[in-house]
Write an enzyme that holds these catalytic residues in place. Sequence first.
Site, short mmCIF file in Angstrom:
data_model
loop_
_atom_site.label_atom_id
_atom_site.label_comp_id
_atom_site.label_asym_id
_atom_site.label_seq_id
_atom_site.Cartn_x
_atom_site.Cartn_y
_atom_site.Cartn_z
N ASP A 128 0.85 -1.18 0.00
CA ASP A 128 0.00 0.00 0.00
C ASP A 128 0.89 1.23 0.00
OD1 ASP A 128 -2.19 1.62 0.09
OD2 ASP A 128 -2.74 1.15 2.16
N GLU A 135 -6.49 4.21 -9.59
CA GLU A 135 -7.76 4.79 -9.15
C GLU A 135 -8.37 5.75 -10.16
OE1 GLU A 135 -9.69 5.96 -4.95
OE2 GLU A 135 -7.78 4.94 -5.19
N LYS A 194 -9.59 0.99 -9.78
CA LYS A 194 -10.17 1.25 -8.47
C LYS A 194 -11.32 2.25 -8.58
CE LYS A 194 -7.64 1.61 -4.71
NZ LYS A 194 -6.56 2.07 -3.78
N THR A 197 -13.15 0.14 -3.79
CA THR A 197 -12.50 0.66 -2.60
C THR A 197 -13.48 1.48 -1.75
OG1 THR A 197 -10.51 1.84 -1.84
CG2 THR A 197 -11.65 2.73 -3.77
N PHE A 234 -12.06 -1.39 4.33
CA PHE A 234 -11.09 -0.59 5.10
C PHE A 234 -11.19 -0.92 6.59
CE2 PHE A 234 -9.87 3.28 2.31
CZ PHE A 234 -9.67 2.44 1.22
#
Length: 332
Positions: free
Chosen positions: A27, A106, A142, A167, A189
């Site tokens: 990440d 993303e 994403k 996400t 998350f």
Amino acid sequence: MSSEPQAKRTKMSVLDQLKQYSTVVADTGDFKAMKAYKPTDATTNPSLILSAAGMEQYQHLLDKAIKFGTESGGSIEEQLSETLDMLSVLFGCEILKIIPGRVSVEVDARLSFDKEASMSKAIKLINMFAEHGIKKERILIKLASTWEGIQAAKELEKKHGIHCNLTLLFSIYQAIACAEAKVTLISPFVGRILDWHIEHTKKTFEPKEDPGVISVTRIYNYYKKFGYKTQVMGASFRNTGEITELAGCDLLTISPKLLQELADSEDTLKKALDINSAAESDMEKITLNEAQFRWHLNEDQMATDKISEGIRKFAADTRKLESLIKGMLAKK
């Protein structure tokens, strides 16, 4: 990594043990960290790219993206958009030189409630990667886990063969909608769920009682019990305890700081999530339409708060990145 010579180590590190149970994803947008910890996959977002863009070692990528943007012509805003897209692609290409697996890229968070615009941006990014010789199988697009984002992913997967990573996911209902849409991957998350509960209860939580850990465990068990192909990638960790309590999750995306802590530890790691145990859970199958999805999300204050906050923060970092690039474009 640990300063202790590898040859003298008598036990496997927790990180190496974890890799036996889960696919480890970095990440970070930092190439050096990827080389050090050898993850299978990597993920980026506007915050990570913004941080990396300010580092001297990545200046050449920024310069290359700006050159592309200016040569594309059009207004400053159009040049800015092209530069941002190219910057995402260039970072992705560099990452794919380091890792054996996939990189998540993303779509602009400001498109989170626009299905068609999200699809158009995703297809454009995939085509740009193709021009750099990268096949779409190595890219995960994403998208935020809004209803519109999930429906965009459904069409991208089914009609275009574009794999998606959903996400900003905080709710079992978001997860179910993603599974029904047959998306490739979700990123629930963990840490942000914990943050919300600490803020609202003023309590501390041990890893086993961590609300984020409990949420991801529930999602994992639901998916495995009902045979969904969508994979679960735990994300946004605050400590290594959250990670070890999810050992066995399909994938885990981990920051360099926590990767370091896992690499330095030689504790024994046990598998926490298991397909067979999931199959024995007493969960019942849930079906959702759009109205039911929106209602259940509205009823969950934590999920509603955190997805809204997450979209705002990603959008804010995108605007900061735009501001940085706009200043450089003005000098061209």
